[in-house]
Enzyme design. Structure first.
Site, short mmCIF file in Angstrom:
data_model
loop_
_atom_site.label_atom_id
_atom_site.label_comp_id
_atom_site.label_asym_id
_atom_site.label_seq_id
_atom_site.Cartn_x
_atom_site.Cartn_y
_atom_site.Cartn_z
CB SER A 191 -0.86 0.06 1.23
OG SER A 191 -0.55 -1.03 2.27
CD GLU A 200 -3.22 3.63 -5.90
OE1 GLU A 200 -2.89 4.80 -5.97
OE2 GLU A 200 -2.77 3.03 -4.80
CG ASN A 218 -3.08 3.82 1.25
OD1 ASN A 218 -4.04 3.72 1.73
ND2 ASN A 218 -2.49 2.47 0.94
CG HIS A 247 -2.47 -0.76 -3.52
ND1 HIS A 247 -2.80 0.66 -3.24
CD2 HIS A 247 -2.72 -1.46 -2.35
CE1 HIS A 247 -3.17 0.84 -2.03
NE2 HIS A 247 -3.25 -0.38 -1.41
N1 3HC Z 1 -16.47 -11.09 -0.91
C1 3HC Z 1 -17.38 -11.07 -1.91
N2 3HC Z 1 -18.60 -10.44 -1.96
C2 3HC Z 1 -18.72 -9.17 -0.84
C3 3HC Z 1 -17.52 -9.37 0.26
C4 3HC Z 1 -16.41 -10.14 -0.06
N3 3HC Z 1 -15.37 -10.37 1.00
N4 3HC Z 1 -17.95 -8.33 1.05
C5 3HC Z 1 -18.89 -7.89 0.60
N5 3HC Z 1 -19.48 -8.51 -0.43
C6 3HC Z 1 -20.56 -7.96 -1.35
C7 3HC Z 1 -21.86 -8.32 -0.72
O1 3HC Z 1 -22.45 -9.62 -0.86
C8 3HC Z 1 -22.88 -7.40 -1.25
O2 3HC Z 1 -23.11 -7.95 -2.61
P1 3HC Z 1 -24.40 -7.48 -3.56
O3 3HC Z 1 -24.09 -6.21 -3.95
O4 3HC Z 1 -24.33 -8.32 -4.59
O5 3HC Z 1 -25.47 -7.49 -2.50
C9 3HC Z 1 -21.84 -6.02 -1.51
O6 3HC Z 1 -20.54 -6.60 -1.51
C10 3HC Z 1 -22.08 -5.01 -0.58
O7 3HC Z 1 -21.74 -5.54 0.61
P2 3HC Z 1 -23.03 -5.62 1.75
O8 3HC Z 1 -24.49 -5.47 1.17
O9 3HC Z 1 -22.54 -6.69 2.80
O10 3HC Z 1 -22.58 -4.24 2.65
P3 3HC Z 1 -22.50 -2.72 2.22
O11 3HC Z 1 -23.21 -2.51 1.14
O12 3HC Z 1 -22.28 -2.31 3.51
O13 3HC Z 1 -20.76 -2.77 1.48
C11 3HC Z 1 -18.67 -2.51 1.62
C12 3HC Z 1 -19.89 -3.20 2.17
C13 3HC Z 1 -18.30 -2.97 0.01
C14 3HC Z 1 -17.46 -2.87 2.56
C15 3HC Z 1 -18.85 -0.99 1.72
O14 3HC Z 1 -19.10 -0.67 3.04
C16 3HC Z 1 -17.59 -0.09 1.17
O15 3HC Z 1 -17.43 -0.06 -0.01
N6 3HC Z 1 -16.82 0.37 2.03
C17 3HC Z 1 -15.62 1.16 1.84
C18 3HC Z 1 -14.55 0.28 1.63
C19 3HC Z 1 -13.31 0.79 1.31
O16 3HC Z 1 -12.92 2.02 1.25
N7 3HC Z 1 -12.14 -0.14 0.93
C20 3HC Z 1 -10.98 0.47 0.71
C21 3HC Z 1 -10.13 0.35 2.04
S1 3HC Z 1 -8.49 0.80 1.46
C22 3HC Z 1 -7.51 -0.42 1.01
O17 3HC Z 1 -8.10 -1.59 1.03
C23 3HC Z 1 -6.10 -0.12 0.60
C24 3HC Z 1 -5.17 -0.34 1.62
O18 3HC Z 1 -4.00 0.22 1.04
C25 3HC Z 1 -5.35 0.44 2.96
#
Ligand code: 3HC
Length: 288
Positions: free
Chosen positions: A123, A156, A194, A144
């Protein structure tokens, strides 16, 4: 080499990011060796992938045959040399520590075939620095991904100082084949994601420390006022407070600007083992 010749892949490190990357590679039709030295982590990763694939079947995103074929393409192994021996592409996803990643890159270089591309899911750590541990810096690149990997569309793609166009194009094409949207970025600390995300999270932690508002209210401001799907403190808990601190240390150290200094409260919570969702407690409590 073009990505049409990428068929066999290896993912090294089976934590949250590693198992997500293995999931999307296997689902897209690539053979994947999933490597982790820790057998418990490997077992947990295999069951996480199976349950995330089941969730996609339940939601009608994929059918049961897709799930079964993806699981058949997955080969968990605790042996790095064996896992990467016939890989065309290796994606490293071990812990976000420069020394650990550099050691792993030197090892991957010894065991992967000469033609293989070595990609890092780092990251924030320098791709050029990882490439310098190998005899093939032209074939080293950043890939990434974002958590949860099966859901988030961004990758990325980070060019190191000596990454060739052929390596970039192979990885760019592979990312598109996974259904992702690749964005090309240069090798500077924190890349784009990040460099922008972590100062926002850090500022939210300063708001908690200075008593500007309660954690729930800080998150509500960003969710309702800026339409973020998660508030910055929930997101920090989701990423892991230790990972956030590691990335801020890289930004602060490598860019040398005090605007990136980690908030003392973030450091204190990490020292206390309150790392977010994975330990059951961060800015908010979590029931497993
Ligand atoms: N595997 C497969 N599918 C998944 C999953 C997983 N691990 N997690 C969630 N899903 C699916 C769900 O089944 C659902 O599918 P659908 O659209 O077909 O119904 C969809 O994703 C949405 O999930 P939920 O309905 O359970 O919950 P939310 O609508 O609250 O979404 C979330 C959850 C996608 C995590 C949303 O809250 C989100 O986008 N959050 C922000 C995440 C983010 O910013 N991530 C980046 C972090 S930074 C990073 O990773 C970089 C590092 O360098 C720090």
């Amino acid at each position: 080499m073009d990505s049409l010749s990428i068929q066999r892949t290896a993912v090294v490190g089976a934590g949250t990011m590693g198992n997500g990357i293995a999931h999307v590679l296997a689902l897209a039709g690539y053979d994947v060796a999933l490597v982790d030295l820790n057998g418990d982590v490997l077992d947990a990763a295999t069951s996480t992938i199976a349950s995330n694939l089941d969730r996609q079947v339940d939601k009608d995103r994929i059918d049961a045959d897709d799930r079964d074929r993806a699981l058949d393409r997955l080969r968990p192994t605790p042996d790095t040399a064996d896992g990467v021996a016939d890989a065309d592409l290796v994606v490293e996803a071990v812990s976000e520590t420069q020394d650990v990643k550099q050691t792993v890159f030197a090892e991957l270089d010894r065991h992967a075939p000469d033609h293989a591309i070595l990609a890092s899911n780092t990251s924030s750590i320098s791709i050029t620095g990882l490439a310098a541990q190998t005899e093939r810096p032209e074939q080293v690149i950043g890939m990434h991904f974002f958590n949860p990997v099966p859901v988030m569309r961004l990758v990325e793609i980070v060019r190191g100082q000596r990454t060739t166009d052929a390596t970039f194009e192979a990885v760019d094409e592979l990312a598109r084949d996974l259904g992702k949207e690749p964005v090309e970025v240069e090798d500077y600390p924190g890349f784009v994601s990040n460099r922008i995300l972590m100062p926002m999270i850090n500022e939210a932690v300063f708001c908690v420390m200075e008593g500007v508002a309660e954690p729930e209210d800080i998150d509500t401001v960003m969710k309702l006022g800026m339409n973020h799907p998660m508030g910055p403190l929930t997101l920090a808990d989701f990423i892991g407070l230790d990972v956030c601190l590691d990335i801020l240390e890289v930004l602060h150290g490598d860019l040398g600007d005090d605007k990136y200094r980690p908030c003392p409260l973030l450091r204190r919570m990490v020292t206390a083992g309150q790392l977010g969702r994975k330990t059951g407690e961060g800015f908010f409590p979590y029931d497993e």
